[in-house]
Write a protein that holds these residues in place. Structure first.
Motif, PDB file in Angstrom:
ATOM      1  N   CYS A  22       0.864  -1.316  -0.066  1.00 33.31           N
ATOM      2  CA  CYS A  22      -0.004   0.106  -0.016  1.00 33.31           C
ATOM      3  C   CYS A  22       0.761   1.209   0.055  1.00 33.31           C
ATOM      4  N   HIS A  23       0.455   2.291  -0.947  1.00 29.32           N
ATOM      5  CA  HIS A  23       1.279   3.393  -0.953  1.00 29.32           C
ATOM      6  C   HIS A  23       0.463   4.722  -1.151  1.00 29.32           C
ATOM      7  N   ALA A  24       1.093   5.745  -0.884  1.00 23.43           N
ATOM      8  CA  ALA A  24       0.410   7.003  -1.032  1.00 23.43           C
ATOM      9  C   ALA A  24       1.443   8.198  -1.197  1.00 23.43           C
ATOM     10  N   THR A  72      -0.090  -4.041  -5.685  1.00 23.94           N
ATOM     11  CA  THR A  72       0.262  -2.653  -5.449  1.00 23.94           C
ATOM     12  C   THR A  72      -1.014  -1.837  -5.369  1.00 23.94           C
ATOM     13  N   GLU A  74      -2.754   1.732  -4.652  1.00 21.76           N
ATOM     14  CA  GLU A  74      -2.619   3.212  -4.251  1.00 21.76           C
ATOM     15  C   GLU A  74      -3.804   3.588  -3.355  1.00 21.76           C
ATOM     16  N   THR A  75      -3.377   4.283  -2.024  1.00 20.60           N
ATOM     17  CA  THR A  75      -4.664   4.443  -1.023  1.00 20.60           C
ATOM     18  C   THR A  75      -5.189   5.901  -1.190  1.00 20.60           C
ATOM     19  N   THR A  76      -5.075   6.459  -2.010  1.00 24.79           N
ATOM     20  CA  THR A  76      -5.673   7.804  -2.148  1.00 24.79           C
ATOM     21  C   THR A  76      -6.913   7.972  -2.946  1.00 24.79           C
ATOM     22  N   ARG A  77      -7.417   6.959  -3.374  1.00 28.22           N
ATOM     23  CA  ARG A  77      -8.377   6.946  -4.391  1.00 28.22           C
ATOM     24  C   ARG A  77      -9.671   6.412  -3.727  1.00 28.22           C
TER      25      ARG A  77
END
Length: 86
Positions: A22-24, A72, A74-77
């Motif tokens: 998980c990334h941001a 992978t 992307e945790t800002t969505r």
């Protein structure tokens, strides 16, 4: 730093390894952390820190686990869980 330990442990127990990374962006991570610190709900755990000052080995990239699958995220969505589960 933990890849060798994870792979050794998995091999010793016949486990299969998969990774969810998980990334941001750093500014988003910093804001989330600051909110947790300000809430005071987990004293001694959520301590003030600067994400931009963390060293490169602090999980900015997925672990090198050989041929283990890596999802992978992307945790800002918004709510990413439905897509992850699919």
């Amino acid at each position: 730093m933990s890849e060798k330990h994870i792979l050794t442990l998995a091999a010793a127990h016949g486990a299969r390894v998969a990774q969810v990374f998980c990334h941001a962006p750093v500014d988003v991570l910093q804001t989330r952390h600051d909110v947790r610190v300000a809430s005071g709900r987990r004293p001694g755990i959520d301590l003030p820190m600067e994400y931009a000052a963390l060293p490169a080995h602090c999980c900015w990239t997925p672990l090198d686990l050989g041929d283990a699958p890596c999802l992978t995220v992307e945790t800002t969505r918004g709510d990413v869980l439905p897509g992850v589960l699919a």
